[in-house]
Design a protein around this motif. Structure first.
Motif, short mmCIF file in Angstrom:
data_model
loop_
_atom_site.label_atom_id
_atom_site.label_comp_id
_atom_site.label_asym_id
_atom_site.label_seq_id
_atom_site.Cartn_x
_atom_site.Cartn_y
_atom_site.Cartn_z
N ARG A 8 9.72 -13.20 -1.49
CA ARG A 8 10.16 -12.66 -0.20
C ARG A 8 10.80 -11.29 -0.38
NH1 ARG A 8 13.20 -18.21 1.68
NH2 ARG A 8 11.32 -19.50 1.95
N ARG B 155 9.66 -2.20 3.45
CA ARG B 155 10.67 -1.14 3.57
C ARG B 155 10.10 0.20 3.10
NH1 ARG B 155 14.63 -5.24 2.21
NH2 ARG B 155 14.25 -4.87 -0.02
N ILE C 29 10.76 -4.71 10.37
CA ILE C 29 9.90 -5.48 9.47
C ILE C 29 9.75 -6.86 10.10
CG2 ILE C 29 9.65 -6.49 7.18
CD1 ILE C 29 11.40 -4.18 6.13
N LEU D 250 9.59 -7.77 1.28
CA LEU D 250 10.49 -6.90 2.05
C LEU D 250 10.56 -5.50 1.43
CD1 LEU D 250 13.38 -9.36 2.92
CD2 LEU D 250 11.50 -8.60 4.38
N LEU E 181 14.99 -6.53 9.93
CA LEU E 181 14.16 -7.71 9.67
C LEU E 181 14.11 -8.60 10.92
CD1 LEU E 181 12.51 -9.53 7.80
CD2 LEU E 181 14.68 -10.55 7.04
#
Length: 316
Positions: A162, A170, A147, A166, A127
């Motif tokens: 959020r 992913r 990401i 994610l 991230l």
């Protein structure tokens, strides 16, 4: 060579009417595999046939036939392809090779650039938070893949949303969605008739990632709200300006002329998320598999016919 050699040039005609129903009615992962494989098989078959027709015309040139120890009489008698057809096929083959090579070169460069940029981010955490007020989020292939999420996007979403974002990104990395998109787009570049399949692949990889987010969160409506909310935030904040060519994101792929107006087929995805996940379509996938098998067999038969023709011409 028999007239069946032309069939692989006809098979792609069904791509346009079949693409959208397959994307909507098949489970997203299955739809992605079926559509991407269909684009590749149909484009490969048509390109192979262009090569066969070009070769059949080439060996009919007296000098070439003499150098290859082939009988011009056998070639003229047994080959149904006219010289004009062979010339047209050769011209189309040149165009296909040029545009296909250009796309492949640009795509490889884009992936390499994304991998390099991904490696330049500090640390090993997948991230990466980007200090930017515009709402943006995307996944970049690499070792490791990253990401990238802007602070503007994080400020727009709450904690649950959020996590949904994610989970979506992913899924893009874990399932290598950029490979499906690249393969389908390469097929569409060499054969524009399969472009509807490639267009739907860009949609189904997003649906695949949406369903992965649903599996992680368990709330289809909340995922739909997150997709719509992120799209509105990106539109109003001027996001999607830094999206690398090899990246994929929650908002989907945006055509250049649509950047100011839309962020991809978001309403269609939201509607799909608000409905039950498609679970059927096995018979549709089986029908497509049979269709693609027939196309592949026709291509193999065309190659075999040309081989036999050359053997007869060499043996006479």
């Amino acid at each position: 060579m028999h007239l069946a050699v032309y069939l692989p040039l006809v098979f792609p005609l069904l791509a346009a009417p079949a693409a959208r129903p397959l994307a909507d009615r098949l489970e997203p992962r299955l739809a992605t595999w079926v559509l991407a494989a269909g684009a590749v098989v149909l484009a490969a078959g048509s390109t192979t046939v262009l090569g066969l027709l070009s070769l059949a015309g080439l060996v009919r040139i007296p000098l070439v036939a003499e150098l290859a120890h082939l009988s011009p009489e056998v070639l003229q008698h047994d080959d149904p392809a006219r010289t004009s057809v062979a010339v047209l096929a050769a011209l189309l083959l040149v165009v296909v090779v040029v545009v296909g090579s250009r796309y492949l070169y640009r795509r490889v460069r884009a992936v390499c650039a994304a991998v390099l940029e991904s490696a330049c981010f500090p640390g090993q955490d997948p991230l990466v938070v980007m200090e930017e007020p515009a709402a943006d989020a995307f996944a970049m292939p690499g070792l490791p893949g990253r990401i990238v999420v802007s602070t503007g996007m994080l400020a727009t979403l709450d904690a649950t949303e959020r996590e949904i974002l994610l989970a979506h990104e992913r899924a893009h990395l874990r399932c290598h969605h950029y490979l499906f998109s690249a393969a389908a787009q390469l097929a569409a570049t060499v054969n524009p008739l399969v472009r509807p399949l490639a267009t739907q692949v860009f949609y189904t990889v997003e649906r695949w990632a949406d369903e992965a987010a649903v599996s992680a969160n368990g709330d289809r409506r909340r995922v739909a709200v997150t997709v719509g909310k992120a799209a509105l935030a990106s539109k109003h904040s001027g996001g999607r300006r830094r999206l690398p060519a090899a990246a994929l994101g929650l908002l989907g792929r945006v055509r250049r002329r649509d950047r100011l107006d839309a962020a991809g087929p978001v309403p269609r995805r939201v509607a799909a998320l608000l409905s039950a996940k498609p679970t059927g379509g096995t018979w549709r996938a089986a029908a497509v598999s049979a269709y693609l098998t027939a196309a592949a067999l026709c291509t193999v038969e065309a190659v075999h016919d040309l081989h036999e023709l050359l053997e007869r011409a060499r043996g006479s």
